[in-house]
Design a protein around this motif. Structure first.
Motif, PDB file in Angstrom:
ATOM      1  N   LEU A  47       0.918  -0.776  -0.272  1.00  0.00           N
ATOM      2  CA  LEU A  47      -0.041  -0.409  -0.215  1.00  0.00           C
ATOM      3  C   LEU A  47       0.966   0.801   0.368  1.00  0.00           C
ATOM      4  CD1 LEU A  47      -2.546  -0.938   2.610  1.00  0.00           C
ATOM      5  CD2 LEU A  47      -2.640  -0.860   0.090  1.00  0.00           C
ATOM      6  N   ASP A  48       2.211   1.378   1.043  1.00  0.00           N
ATOM      7  CA  ASP A  48       2.457   2.573   1.117  1.00  0.00           C
ATOM      8  C   ASP A  48       3.375   2.287  -0.722  1.00  0.00           C
ATOM      9  OD1 ASP A  48       2.464   2.450   3.342  1.00  0.00           O
ATOM     10  OD2 ASP A  48       4.293   1.506   4.364  1.00  0.00           O
ATOM     11  N   ALA A  49       3.236   1.353  -0.928  1.00  0.00           N
ATOM     12  CA  ALA A  49       4.587   2.137  -2.633  1.00  0.00           C
ATOM     13  C   ALA A  49       3.260   2.067  -3.213  1.00  0.00           C
ATOM     14  CB  ALA A  49       4.881  -0.039  -2.747  1.00  0.00           C
ATOM     15  N   ILE A  50       2.421   1.838  -3.105  1.00  0.00           N
ATOM     16  CA  ILE A  50       0.543   2.183  -4.247  1.00  0.00           C
ATOM     17  C   ILE A  50       0.821   4.146  -4.083  1.00  0.00           C
ATOM     18  CG2 ILE A  50      -1.412   1.839  -5.301  1.00  0.00           C
ATOM     19  CD1 ILE A  50      -1.664  -0.934  -3.898  1.00  0.00           C
ATOM     20  N   ASP A  51       0.684   3.908  -3.055  1.00  0.00           N
ATOM     21  CA  ASP A  51       0.654   5.469  -2.685  1.00  0.00           C
ATOM     22  C   ASP A  51       1.819   6.235  -2.744  1.00  0.00           C
ATOM     23  OD1 ASP A  51      -1.058   7.391  -1.239  1.00  0.00           O
ATOM     24  OD2 ASP A  51       0.402   7.114   0.287  1.00  0.00           O
ATOM     25  N   GLN A  52       3.005   5.860  -2.894  1.00  0.00           N
ATOM     26  CA  GLN A  52       3.972   6.567  -3.440  1.00  0.00           C
ATOM     27  C   GLN A  52       4.153   6.716  -5.036  1.00  0.00           C
ATOM     28  OE1 GLN A  52       7.685   5.665  -1.952  1.00  0.00           O
ATOM     29  NE2 GLN A  52       8.905   6.972  -3.233  1.00  0.00           N
ATOM     30  N   LEU A  53       3.699   5.717  -5.731  1.00  0.00           N
ATOM     31  CA  LEU A  53       3.704   6.248  -6.856  1.00  0.00           C
ATOM     32  C   LEU A  53       2.568   6.902  -7.592  1.00  0.00           C
ATOM     33  CD1 LEU A  53       5.438   2.468  -7.717  1.00  0.00           C
ATOM     34  CD2 LEU A  53       6.358   3.931  -7.766  1.00  0.00           C
ATOM     35  N   LEU A  54       1.580   6.450  -7.018  1.00  0.00           N
ATOM     36  CA  LEU A  54       0.365   7.120  -7.816  1.00  0.00           C
ATOM     37  C   LEU A  54       0.644   8.511  -7.394  1.00  0.00           C
ATOM     38  CD1 LEU A  54      -2.681   4.866  -7.244  1.00  0.00           C
ATOM     39  CD2 LEU A  54      -0.759   4.818  -9.380  1.00  0.00           C
ATOM     40  N   HIS A  55       1.317   9.159  -5.969  1.00  0.00           N
ATOM     41  CA  HIS A  55       0.985  11.188  -5.647  1.00  0.00           C
ATOM     42  C   HIS A  55       2.875  11.136  -6.258  1.00  0.00           C
ATOM     43  CE1 HIS A  55      -2.316   9.377  -2.992  1.00  0.00           C
ATOM     44  NE2 HIS A  55      -3.080  10.678  -3.275  1.00  0.00           N
ATOM     45  N   PHE A 101      -8.714 -11.549  -0.606  1.00  0.00           N
ATOM     46  CA  PHE A 101      -8.934 -11.429  -1.946  1.00  0.00           C
ATOM     47  C   PHE A 101     -10.323 -12.121  -2.601  1.00  0.00           C
ATOM     48  CE2 PHE A 101      -4.331 -10.387  -0.947  1.00  0.00           C
ATOM     49  CZ  PHE A 101      -4.265  -9.435  -1.423  1.00  0.00           C
ATOM     50  N   ASP A 102     -10.523 -13.648  -2.191  1.00  0.00           N
ATOM     51  CA  ASP A 102     -11.347 -14.334  -3.000  1.00  0.00           C
ATOM     52  C   ASP A 102     -13.044 -13.139  -3.375  1.00  0.00           C
ATOM     53  OD1 ASP A 102     -12.383 -15.965  -4.997  1.00  0.00           O
ATOM     54  OD2 ASP A 102     -13.261 -17.343  -3.335  1.00  0.00           O
ATOM     55  N   GLN A 103     -12.878 -12.989  -1.253  1.00  0.00           N
ATOM     56  CA  GLN A 103     -14.178 -11.841  -1.297  1.00  0.00           C
ATOM     57  C   GLN A 103     -13.942 -11.397  -2.076  1.00  0.00           C
ATOM     58  OE1 GLN A 103     -14.281 -12.233   2.773  1.00  0.00           O
ATOM     59  NE2 GLN A 103     -15.713 -14.348   3.325  1.00  0.00           N
ATOM     60  N   LEU A 104     -13.924  -9.885  -1.644  1.00  0.00           N
ATOM     61  CA  LEU A 104     -13.359  -8.955  -3.271  1.00  0.00           C
ATOM     62  C   LEU A 104     -13.235  -8.871  -4.279  1.00  0.00           C
ATOM     63  CD1 LEU A 104     -10.257  -6.711  -0.886  1.00  0.00           C
ATOM     64  CD2 LEU A 104     -12.546  -6.478  -0.446  1.00  0.00           C
ATOM     65  N   GLU A 105     -13.158 -10.195  -4.714  1.00  0.00           N
ATOM     66  CA  GLU A 105     -13.131 -10.101  -6.371  1.00  0.00           C
ATOM     67  C   GLU A 105     -14.388 -10.565  -6.410  1.00  0.00           C
ATOM     68  OE1 GLU A 105     -13.125 -12.004 -10.060  1.00  0.00           O
ATOM     69  OE2 GLU A 105     -14.078 -12.668  -8.340  1.00  0.00           O
ATOM     70  N   GLN A 106     -15.397 -10.960  -6.066  1.00  0.00           N
ATOM     71  CA  GLN A 106     -16.931 -11.129  -6.210  1.00  0.00           C
ATOM     72  C   GLN A 106     -17.710  -9.474  -6.001  1.00  0.00           C
ATOM     73  OE1 GLN A 106     -17.144 -14.376  -7.004  1.00  0.00           O
ATOM     74  NE2 GLN A 106     -15.304 -14.278  -5.983  1.00  0.00           N
ATOM     75  N   LEU A 107     -17.237  -8.753  -5.394  1.00  0.00           N
ATOM     76  CA  LEU A 107     -17.494  -7.509  -5.680  1.00  0.00           C
ATOM     77  C   LEU A 107     -17.727  -6.929  -7.194  1.00  0.00           C
ATOM     78  CD1 LEU A 107     -15.771  -5.855  -3.035  1.00  0.00           C
ATOM     79  CD2 LEU A 107     -18.289  -6.913  -3.083  1.00  0.00           C
ATOM     80  N   SER A 108     -17.087  -7.859  -8.027  1.00  0.00           N
ATOM     81  CA  SER A 108     -17.555  -7.288 -10.217  1.00  0.00           C
ATOM     82  C   SER A 108     -17.716  -5.792 -10.116  1.00  0.00           C
ATOM     83  CB  SER A 108     -18.763  -7.440 -10.091  1.00  0.00           C
ATOM     84  OG  SER A 108     -19.474  -8.930  -9.468  1.00  0.00           O
ATOM     85  N   LEU A 109     -15.581  -5.457  -9.528  1.00  0.00           N
ATOM     86  CA  LEU A 109     -15.734  -3.935  -9.076  1.00  0.00           C
ATOM     87  C   LEU A 109     -14.137  -4.650 -10.694  1.00  0.00           C
ATOM     88  CD1 LEU A 109     -15.874  -2.259  -6.126  1.00  0.00           C
ATOM     89  CD2 LEU A 109     -17.342  -1.832  -8.448  1.00  0.00           C
ATOM     90  N   PRO A 110     -14.286  -3.580 -11.481  1.00  0.00           N
ATOM     91  CA  PRO A 110     -12.732  -3.522 -12.457  1.00  0.00           C
ATOM     92  C   PRO A 110     -11.579  -3.738 -11.415  1.00  0.00           C
ATOM     93  CG  PRO A 110     -13.475  -1.446 -13.187  1.00  0.00           C
ATOM     94  CD  PRO A 110     -14.713  -2.400 -11.778  1.00  0.00           C
ATOM     95  N   PHE A 111     -10.585  -4.211 -11.126  1.00  0.00           N
ATOM     96  CA  PHE A 111      -9.773  -4.601 -10.214  1.00  0.00           C
ATOM     97  C   PHE A 111      -8.172  -4.854 -11.182  1.00  0.00           C
ATOM     98  CE2 PHE A 111     -11.109  -8.632 -10.875  1.00  0.00           C
ATOM     99  CZ  PHE A 111      -9.526  -9.340 -10.486  1.00  0.00           C
ATOM    100  N   VAL A 112      -6.998  -5.039 -10.603  1.00  0.00           N
ATOM    101  CA  VAL A 112      -5.800  -4.971 -10.588  1.00  0.00           C
ATOM    102  C   VAL A 112      -5.087  -5.567  -9.116  1.00  0.00           C
ATOM    103  CG1 VAL A 112      -4.647  -2.971 -10.463  1.00  0.00           C
ATOM    104  CG2 VAL A 112      -3.676  -4.487 -12.328  1.00  0.00           C
ATOM    105  N   VAL A 113      -4.335  -6.351  -9.205  1.00  0.00           N
ATOM    106  CA  VAL A 113      -3.218  -7.378  -8.727  1.00  0.00           C
ATOM    107  C   VAL A 113      -1.934  -6.062  -8.579  1.00  0.00           C
ATOM    108  CG1 VAL A 113      -2.287  -9.093  -7.298  1.00  0.00           C
ATOM    109  CG2 VAL A 113      -5.245  -9.203  -8.037  1.00  0.00           C
ATOM    110  N   VAL A 114      -1.259  -5.861  -7.963  1.00  0.00           N
ATOM    111  CA  VAL A 114       0.098  -4.812  -8.071  1.00  0.00           C
ATOM    112  C   VAL A 114       1.195  -6.122  -7.424  1.00  0.00           C
ATOM    113  CG1 VAL A 114       1.910  -3.484  -8.371  1.00  0.00           C
ATOM    114  CG2 VAL A 114      -1.026  -2.866  -8.699  1.00  0.00           C
ATOM    115  N   LEU A 115       1.987  -6.897  -7.597  1.00  0.00           N
ATOM    116  CA  LEU A 115       2.895  -7.656  -6.350  1.00  0.00           C
ATOM    117  C   LEU A 115       4.144  -6.421  -6.870  1.00  0.00           C
ATOM    118  CD1 LEU A 115       3.738 -10.639  -5.110  1.00  0.00           C
ATOM    119  CD2 LEU A 115       4.552 -11.312  -7.629  1.00  0.00           C
TER     120      LEU A 115
END
Length: 364
Positions: free
Chosen positions: A42-50, A103-117
């Motif tokens: 999460l910290d990496a995502i926050d830094q890269l996008l901001h 993660f499996d439960q969140l995927e059921q929300l039918s929202l666009p998503f991406v996994v960042v490893l």
């Protein structure tokens, strides 16, 4: 009817009257992107996008909501209101069974998503659900020069297109990718329009007249591209101010004149390919120069513009050949080849009918 470059004052008067309220509304749309995962990810995502070393900072409310995986509640308000999910995984931290199930439960929300490893090329511990694992982008080093670009590409591929402008305005890490996509798309649009309308009608060495109505369409497209770029890079949304601001950067005629002149003397006969290449190159160079200005305040020098335009012309000629080949699949078209044919099917026939003097004279 043709127009000369002295008529561009009237054109700019028309451009000042353009209604850009829909574009402004698009840029100001609300946006929520929920990021769920390991804290380091999460910290990496926050830094890269901001990350921001640009002329303008983020404009509007921060759309990112960071939620550690252990605190995830599938029915929480942020998730219910999200436009997109980002799953952040730290490859150094083995996934537990409960985390994999989350993660499996969140995927059921039918929202666009991406996994960042992050910090590796594959997760360890419990496996990610197969449907999620198939939409994973691995960024081994968040500090790598291409890390922000790779994250931006992965996010924008899945985020609905009508939210790209709003996302770039609020998240500086997306701006370069959104800007490049805008320039490429508008350049291709103008090139295709030039094909369909037979633009420019003629380019004598001295006067370089263009069809006035068609030039207005191309230049309007350029002006709207510049405005979208300004909003994507976080500039204030005053349309007239942004257009006035960028004119000294790219020139009052938006590089049509330079693009036309760059071809004079280089080819013996005018045909479809150079006409389309002018529309593409003028638009592309304008977009790149405007992007640099709105991103960092860089004023492109005349020499730089000349080099950029030369590169854009080469790119434009390649795109033109591709466009023409698709429009007339039964016949390969070389530069200057406007020989008549008895085939009148689809767009190819329309183009042949539109070419000036096509049925009663050859190119001189």
């Amino acid at each position: 009817m043709t127009s000369k470059w002295s008529d561009f004052g009237n054109m700019w008067g028309t451009l000042r009257e353009l209604d850009v309220s829909a574009i402004r509304d698009e840029a100001e749309r609300s946006l929520t992107i929920v990021c769920v995962g390991h804290q380091a990810a999460l910290d990496a995502i926050d830094q890269l996008l901001h990350s921001n070393d640009q002329k303008f900072g983020p404009a509007g409310a921060d759309p990112l909501v960071l939620v550690p995986l252990a605190q995830t509640q599938p029915n929480s308000a942020p998730l219910n209101n999200a436009d997109m999910l980002i799953f952040g995984v730290d490859a150094r931290t083995p996934l537990s069974e409960s985390e994999s199930q989350a993660f499996d439960q969140l995927e059921q929300l039918s929202l666009p998503f991406v996994v960042v490893l992050f910090y590796g090329t594959r997760s360890t511990g419990a496996p990610l659900p197969r449907s999620i694992n198939g939409q994973t982008v691995a960024i081994a080093d968040p500090q790598a020069p291409d890390a922000a670009e790779r994250l931006a590409q992965a996010l924008l591929e899945r985020l609905p297109g009508e939210l790209h402008l709003s996302a770039a305005r609020r998240l500086p890490g997306l701006r370069a990718t959104v800007g490049r996509n805008l320039v490429n798309t508008t350049s291709f649009t103008n090139a295709t329009y030039a094909l369909a309308s037979g633009l420019p009608e003629q380019i004598p060495i001295i006067s370089i007249p263009f069809a006035a109505a068609d030039m207005l369409v191309l230049t309007k497209n350029q002006a709207l591209m510049v405005y979208r770029l300004a909003l994507a890079y976080g500039a204030p949304p005053d349309f007239q101010a942004r257009i006035r601001e960028v004119i000294p950067v790219v020139g009052g005629a938006f590089l049509w004149r330079q693009a036309a002149r760059s071809l004079i003397g280089l080819i013996p006969i005018w045909g479809l390919v150079p006409k389309i290449a002018i529309a593409y190159a003028g638009t592309y160079t304008t977009g790149v120069a405007a992007s640099r200005w709105f991103a960092s305040g860089e004023m492109t020098s005349p020499d730089q513009l000349k080099r950029m335009l030369g590169d854009a012309m080469a790119r434009g000629r390649e795109r033109a050949r591709e466009i023409v080949a698709r429009a007339r699949p039964s016949k390969a078209i070389e530069e200057g080849d406007q020989s008549d044919t008895n085939q009148h099917d689809g767009l190819g026939a329309r183009i042949r009918r539109l070419l000036p003097g096509r049925h009663n004279q050859g190119d001189q």
